[in-house]
Design an enzyme around this catalytic site. Structure first.
Site, PDB file in Angstrom:
ATOM      1  N   GLY A   1       0.902  -1.286  -0.261  1.00 42.98           N
ATOM      2  CA  GLY A   1      -0.013  -0.111   0.039  1.00 42.98           C
ATOM      3  C   GLY A   1       0.829   1.212   0.050  1.00 42.98           C
ATOM      4  N   GLU A   2       0.169   2.563  -0.298  1.00 47.52           N
ATOM      5  CA  GLU A   2       0.931   3.626  -0.190  1.00 47.52           C
ATOM      6  C   GLU A   2       0.065   4.801   0.064  1.00 47.52           C
ATOM      7  OE1 GLU A   2       2.926   4.745  -3.973  1.00 47.52           O
ATOM      8  OE2 GLU A   2       1.795   3.093  -4.900  1.00 47.52           O
ATOM      9  N   LYS A  47       6.140   1.089   7.214  1.00 46.56           N
ATOM     10  CA  LYS A  47       5.929   2.203   6.537  1.00 46.56           C
ATOM     11  C   LYS A  47       7.030   3.154   6.426  1.00 46.56           C
ATOM     12  CE  LYS A  47       2.005   3.741   8.046  1.00 46.56           C
ATOM     13  NZ  LYS A  47       0.920   3.202   7.082  1.00 46.56           N
ATOM     14  N   ASP A  76      -7.793  11.040   7.965  1.00 45.62           N
ATOM     15  CA  ASP A  76      -7.808  10.280   6.600  1.00 45.62           C
ATOM     16  C   ASP A  76      -8.487   9.098   6.908  1.00 45.62           C
ATOM     17  OD1 ASP A  76      -7.422   9.819   4.132  1.00 45.62           O
ATOM     18  OD2 ASP A  76      -5.240   9.059   4.152  1.00 45.62           O
TER      19      ASP A  76
END
Length: 426
Positions: free
Chosen positions: A101-102, A123, A221
């Site tokens: 993921g990013e 991460k 977010d």
């Protein structure tokens, strides 16, 4: 507070212009010989000397104080400090096949810690997003102290040179998105009870960040891809607090970078002014709750234009309780409690209010969802009674039997007439 450095610089400037000579002459000449004829000068003289004393006579080499502060921050972090080479080895040097993921300013890799033998999510932050270690370590220190059963735990970090990485626990169940969209034929869709369990757990995680963490944390977010699941579908929130982490880089990171990828989830006030708050988190939770109910993406360009945004599509049905069932994911079919559906849709509608002041607090959302998941399921519908034989069939049968009997009577009459005619002829 911003005045103090300027005031100090003024004093330093005065010292450069003659204050140093006075400071050097002070020990050499007795106080009565100092030239201070004006009272105003005499009253102003002590202030520069007192202020300049700590700077003029440092007891430690330059930079040592900052180093001590950095060491104190590292000790305050509740997690392990990893060397960059350890995390590079865990991810096969961050090869693309380990990329899971990013976001706007980070990439997430799946890794295997060699010493611990533990599978983790690593991460990797944008190394140009921070001017130094202090900002990064300060935010990591705050995040490492957040512990809740519905939050991903930070295992450690890396701050080697210009490298900035965070190490999290790994979740085998994937993201909530993985269980809502593009399901393979052999995968069973999430049932209503599981969806409400996920919503309740995610709400508890947000409630902790808003109302129990000290200081409170704005998620910034929140979206379905940030809700991770374990094998038993227990949800844990990831990427919380990264809004502040991304903005602590001395202005190198754009304000909107943490929100990239959240298109369709954003609260109206963010679109207007670029600001996020606890109430904008509540709006984002309402979007995710609506996704759990409907099984729809936030934005689906394969739908007609008026139905592409899930919130716009749902708004007309929010206003008519008789249409609530139209919101339900077709994969669930009719397997849900009608009473629970009514209350969950009403809660989603409240979270998605245009004005942030009328949205509920996350504590209220948790209370409502906790009550709903405790409700017993609707009783099964009673078995239908055997339908009586339709009346038309009886009429047809009687009519058929009547016609057959009448036809037989007619035949008998005809036979009697024939016999009479034969007797007459004879």
């Amino acid at each position: 507070m911003s005045c103090l450095p300027c005031f100090g610089k003024k004093k330093d400037g005065n010292a450069d212009g003659g204050g140093d000579e006075q400071a050097q002459a002070g020990p050499m000449t007795p106080p009565p010989a100092m030239q201070a004829p004006a009272p105003s000068y005499a009253s102003a003289a002590p202030a520069p000397v007192a202020a300049a004393a700590p700077a003029v006579t440092p007891t430690k080499p330059p930079g040592e104080t900052d180093a001590n502060s950095e060491d104190a921050l590292r000790q305050a972090i509740e997690g392990k400090a990893f060397a960059f080479r350890e995390l590079a080895a865990a991810t096969d040097h961050f090869t693309p096949y380990n990329l899971v993921g990013e976001g706007g300013f980070f990439r997430v890799y799946k890794g295997q810690l060699e010493k611990e033998g533990q599978t983790v999510a690593i991460k990797q932050m944008d190394k140009h997003g921070f001017q130094g270690n202090m900002e990064f370590l300060t935010e990591v220190s705050k995040l490492s102290k957040l512990h809740h059963e519905n939050l991903i735990d930070i295992i450690g970090y890396c701050a080697d040179g210009d490298q900035r990485l965070l190490v999290y626990e790994h979740m085998d169940g994937g993201t909530l998105e993985d269980h809502l969209y593009d399901l393979p034929p052999e995968k069973k869709p999430m049932d209503w009870t599981t969806r409400m369990k996920v919503a309740y757990g995610a709400a508890q995680g947000l409630e902790y960040l808003h109302e129990k963490a000290n200081p409170p944390v704005v998620y910034g977010d929140f979206k379905a891809s940030n809700v991770l699941l374990d094998a038993s579908f227990t949800p844990k929130l990831s990427d919380f607090g990264l809004q502040q982490l991304g903005q602590s880089g001395g202005g190198n990171m754009p304000m909107t970078s943490p929100m990239m990828g959240a298109f369709g989830c954003l609260a109206p006030e963010y679109d207007r002014g670029g600001q996020v708050s606890m109430k904008s988190d509540v709006y984002c939770f309402g979007v995710v709750l609506l996704q759990l109910i409907s099984g729809r993406r936030t934005v689906d360009t394969s739908k007609p234009v008026q139905e592409q945004n899930v919130v716009t599509w749902a708004q007309p049905m929010f206003k008519d309780q008789k249409r609530y069932h139209e919101l339900v994911d077709p994969l669930i079919k009719r397997e849900y409690p009608a009473k629970a559906l009514n209350q969950v849709v009403a809660m989603a509608s409240m979270c998605l209010q245009e004005e942030d002041c009328v949205r509920p607090m996350m504590g209220d959302v948790v209370m409502t969802l906790g009550f709903l998941i405790a409700l017993p399921p609707d009783p099964p519908a009673p078995a239908p009674e055997p339908a009586p034989e339709p009346a038309p069939r009886k009429d047809d049968g009687s009519r058929h039997s009547g016609s057959s009997s009448s036809s037989s009577d007619d035949d008998d009459d005809h036979e009697e007439e024939d016999e009479e005619e034969e007797e007459e002829q004879s």
